[in-house]
Structure formats: structure tokens, C-alpha cells
Motif scaffolding. Sequence first.
Motif, PDB file in Angstrom:
ATOM      1  N   MET A  30     -50.696  71.358  82.883  1.00  0.00           N
ATOM      2  CA  MET A  30     -49.500  71.855  82.215  1.00  0.00           C
ATOM      3  C   MET A  30     -48.313  70.911  82.357  1.00  0.00           C
ATOM      4  N   ASN A  31     -48.242  70.172  83.447  1.00  0.00           N
ATOM      5  CA  ASN A  31     -47.068  69.314  83.681  1.00  0.00           C
ATOM      6  C   ASN A  31     -46.830  68.299  82.558  1.00  0.00           C
ATOM      7  N   PRO A  32     -47.860  67.548  82.098  1.00  0.00           N
ATOM      8  CA  PRO A  32     -47.600  66.608  80.995  1.00  0.00           C
ATOM      9  C   PRO A  32     -47.145  67.299  79.707  1.00  0.00           C
ATOM     10  N   ILE A  33     -47.705  68.475  79.422  1.00  0.00           N
ATOM     11  CA  ILE A  33     -47.314  69.191  78.205  1.00  0.00           C
ATOM     12  C   ILE A  33     -45.867  69.646  78.292  1.00  0.00           C
ATOM     13  N   LEU A  34     -45.494  70.205  79.452  1.00  0.00           N
ATOM     14  CA  LEU A  34     -44.112  70.647  79.638  1.00  0.00           C
ATOM     15  C   LEU A  34     -43.153  69.462  79.601  1.00  0.00           C
ATOM     16  N   PHE A  35     -43.558  68.351  80.202  1.00  0.00           N
ATOM     17  CA  PHE A  35     -42.726  67.142  80.170  1.00  0.00           C
ATOM     18  C   PHE A  35     -42.497  66.691  78.733  1.00  0.00           C
ATOM     19  N   LEU A  36     -43.553  66.692  77.935  1.00  0.00           N
ATOM     20  CA  LEU A  36     -43.448  66.281  76.533  1.00  0.00           C
ATOM     21  C   LEU A  36     -42.474  67.171  75.777  1.00  0.00           C
ATOM     22  N   VAL A  39     -38.776  66.545  76.955  1.00  0.00           N
ATOM     23  CA  VAL A  39     -38.205  65.279  76.480  1.00  0.00           C
ATOM     24  C   VAL A  39     -37.869  65.358  74.995  1.00  0.00           C
ATOM     25  N   VAL A  40     -38.790  65.868  74.199  1.00  0.00           N
ATOM     26  CA  VAL A  40     -38.548  65.957  72.752  1.00  0.00           C
ATOM     27  C   VAL A  40     -37.406  66.928  72.454  1.00  0.00           C
ATOM     28  N   THR A  41     -37.284  67.991  73.228  1.00  0.00           N
ATOM     29  CA  THR A  41     -36.213  68.958  73.015  1.00  0.00           C
ATOM     30  C   THR A  41     -34.857  68.385  73.402  1.00  0.00           C
ATOM     31  N   LEU A  42     -34.819  67.523  74.421  1.00  0.00           N
ATOM     32  CA  LEU A  42     -33.554  66.969  74.889  1.00  0.00           C
ATOM     33  C   LEU A  42     -32.992  65.896  73.958  1.00  0.00           C
ATOM     34  N   PHE A  43     -33.830  65.225  73.206  1.00  0.00           N
ATOM     35  CA  PHE A  43     -33.340  64.148  72.353  1.00  0.00           C
ATOM     36  C   PHE A  43     -32.321  64.626  71.321  1.00  0.00           C
ATOM     37  N   PRO A  44     -32.558  65.750  70.615  1.00  0.00           N
ATOM     38  CA  PRO A  44     -31.509  66.214  69.683  1.00  0.00           C
ATOM     39  C   PRO A  44     -30.193  66.517  70.380  1.00  0.00           C
ATOM     40  N   LEU A  45     -30.245  66.961  71.637  1.00  0.00           N
ATOM     41  CA  LEU A  45     -29.013  67.227  72.368  1.00  0.00           C
ATOM     42  C   LEU A  45     -28.301  65.939  72.750  1.00  0.00           C
ATOM     43  N   GLY A  46     -29.068  64.882  72.992  1.00  0.00           N
ATOM     44  CA  GLY A  46     -28.474  63.617  73.419  1.00  0.00           C
ATOM     45  C   GLY A  46     -27.919  62.776  72.285  1.00  0.00           C
ATOM     46  N   VAL A  47     -28.643  62.713  71.166  1.00  0.00           N
ATOM     47  CA  VAL A  47     -28.220  61.848  70.058  1.00  0.00           C
ATOM     48  C   VAL A  47     -27.496  62.606  68.963  1.00  0.00           C
ATOM     49  N   GLY A  48     -27.473  63.938  69.056  1.00  0.00           N
ATOM     50  CA  GLY A  48     -26.808  64.732  68.035  1.00  0.00           C
ATOM     51  C   GLY A  48     -27.796  65.370  67.083  1.00  0.00           C
ATOM     52  N   PRO A  49     -27.406  66.471  66.449  1.00  0.00           N
ATOM     53  CA  PRO A  49     -28.332  67.223  65.591  1.00  0.00           C
ATOM     54  C   PRO A  49     -28.405  66.742  64.144  1.00  0.00           C
ATOM     55  N   GLU A  50     -27.819  65.587  63.820  1.00  0.00           N
ATOM     56  CA  GLU A  50     -27.811  65.129  62.426  1.00  0.00           C
ATOM     57  C   GLU A  50     -29.248  64.898  61.952  1.00  0.00           C
ATOM     58  N   PRO A  51     -29.662  65.546  60.861  1.00  0.00           N
ATOM     59  CA  PRO A  51     -31.053  65.436  60.392  1.00  0.00           C
ATOM     60  C   PRO A  51     -31.487  64.008  60.101  1.00  0.00           C
ATOM     61  N   SER A  65     -42.725  59.715  74.112  1.00  0.00           N
ATOM     62  CA  SER A  65     -42.894  60.915  74.937  1.00  0.00           C
ATOM     63  C   SER A  65     -44.363  61.181  75.212  1.00  0.00           C
ATOM     64  N   ALA A  66     -45.202  61.005  74.200  1.00  0.00           N
ATOM     65  CA  ALA A  66     -46.644  61.203  74.396  1.00  0.00           C
ATOM     66  C   ALA A  66     -47.208  60.193  75.375  1.00  0.00           C
ATOM     67  N   LEU A  67     -46.745  58.947  75.279  1.00  0.00           N
ATOM     68  CA  LEU A  67     -47.212  57.902  76.191  1.00  0.00           C
ATOM     69  C   LEU A  67     -46.814  58.200  77.635  1.00  0.00           C
ATOM     70  N   LEU A  68     -45.567  58.582  77.848  1.00  0.00           N
ATOM     71  CA  LEU A  68     -45.101  58.865  79.206  1.00  0.00           C
ATOM     72  C   LEU A  68     -45.767  60.115  79.776  1.00  0.00           C
ATOM     73  N   SER A  69     -45.974  61.122  78.936  1.00  0.00           N
ATOM     74  CA  SER A  69     -46.638  62.337  79.424  1.00  0.00           C
ATOM     75  C   SER A  69     -48.094  62.058  79.769  1.00  0.00           C
ATOM     76  N   ALA A  70     -48.729  61.145  79.035  1.00  0.00           N
ATOM     77  CA  ALA A  70     -50.118  60.787  79.347  1.00  0.00           C
ATOM     78  C   ALA A  70     -50.211  60.107  80.710  1.00  0.00           C
ATOM     79  N   LEU A  71     -49.204  59.300  81.056  1.00  0.00           N
ATOM     80  CA  LEU A  71     -49.208  58.629  82.355  1.00  0.00           C
ATOM     81  C   LEU A  71     -49.131  59.626  83.506  1.00  0.00           C
ATOM     82  N   LEU A  72     -48.490  60.772  83.264  1.00  0.00           N
ATOM     83  CA  LEU A  72     -48.369  61.779  84.325  1.00  0.00           C
ATOM     84  C   LEU A  72     -49.719  62.341  84.732  1.00  0.00           C
TER      85      LEU A  72
END
Length: 228
Positions: A30-36, A39-51, A65-72
Motif C-alpha cells: 500500500m505504501n507505494p500506491i499511497l505515495f503515488l 504526490v499527484v494530489t499535491l502537485f495541483p496545490l503547488g503549481v496552481g489549479p490552472e488547467p 511519481s510512478a518511478l519514485l513509487s516503484a523504487l519504494l
Amino acid sequence: MASELSVGSQVRALMRREFRVAMRQRSDLMNPILFLLVVVTLFPLGVGPEPATLARIAPGVIWVSALLSALLGLERLFRDDFSDGALEQMLLMPMAVEWAVLAKIIMHWLLTAVPLLILAPLLALLLNLPKEAWGTLWLSLLLGTPVLSSVGAIGVALTVSLNKGGALLSLLLLPLLIPLLIFATAAVETAATGLSPAGPLALMAAITVLALVLSPYAVHAALRVSVN
């Protein structure tokens, strides 16, 4: 024919064993899935919600994100077997060690990549990826994730005997996986613009075939060096 059946039955038995072991350690799954997802959820908060901004960075964000989660989840590929001595027994099995390694790679892919493939449409939706590129994103993940498991297995085999090999594992694998990341993001970006992604996808397919064919032999050699 009998030997082929014997090898096939042993490979299936090893895959069933890997599945049972993984089910006893569900937190590691579960840890890699939750990490993925985080990370993907935080990006819109960091760079802004502009489509438009999210759509432009979506392919790279999802694949990084998939690459880093796979390493976990890679380190456990041979870690427990090395700790309890099962790895040495695997090297002494009557069947070719490469078959046993391939069974572990396949099961690792099933347990880590299949959830990612299921979540891919949700990730694309969160990052406003154009619907025209959803199919290409899914296909790139289908073609590319076996490379993560195959090449990752080589790195794990080289570092399995080290007490803290996680950081070294990342340093070994990330440079090797950069070409895959480039072709995958190029395929999705090309599809998003309405052009054909056949070229990058074909290169990814070639990399996948090479990785699946050659990695069991490289893992076998690396395990002999690490265990002896």
C-alpha cells in the motif's frame, strides 16, 4: 516436454509463494500506491489549479511519481529471502535460477503495476490531462512498468547484502531509467497534441523486451556476487 512442464509448475509455485508473502505484508504494497496518490494530489496545490498548466506537466508528473513509487517497493524484492536464507536455496534449485528470477519479477509487476494501471485514469483526471492522451498514458504505463521491475531487480540484487542499500539503489537505478522516462513522457505529450505516439511507444516496447529477456541473467550474476 516433461522438463518444460516441470519448469512451468515450479514458476507458478514460486509466483504463488510470492503472492502469499506479499499478502502478509500488505503495508509494503500500500505504501507505494499511497505515495503515488499523495504526490499527484499535491502537485495541483503547488503549481496552481490552472488547467493549462496542469495539462502541460501531467505526463511528466505521473511518470516521475510512478518511478519514485516503484523504487519504494523494490527493496523487498529479495530482502526477506536474503534475511531468512531462502535466497541461497533459490540459487541451489534444480531449475534455472533465471526462471525463478523471472517469476519474482512478474509477480512484483502484477502487485505494483496493476494498481497503477487501474488508477491511471484518476491520475489523468486530477492533472487535467486531455482525454485524447489517456489511452497513450495507459499504454505507456503498461509498456514501461515491466522495465521498472526488471531493471529494479538488478539493482536490488546488487545491493541486497547491504544493510542500508535503499539510497544506493536509487542512485544506481535512476540514471538507467531516464531514457524510459523520456520516451514515456514524449509519447503522452505527442498524443495530447493530436499526433501519433507510435515512435516513442515502439522504442518503449523494444526497451521492455530487452529488459525482460536480459534482466534474469543479470540478476542471477548479481545475486551470486552478493550472496557469496
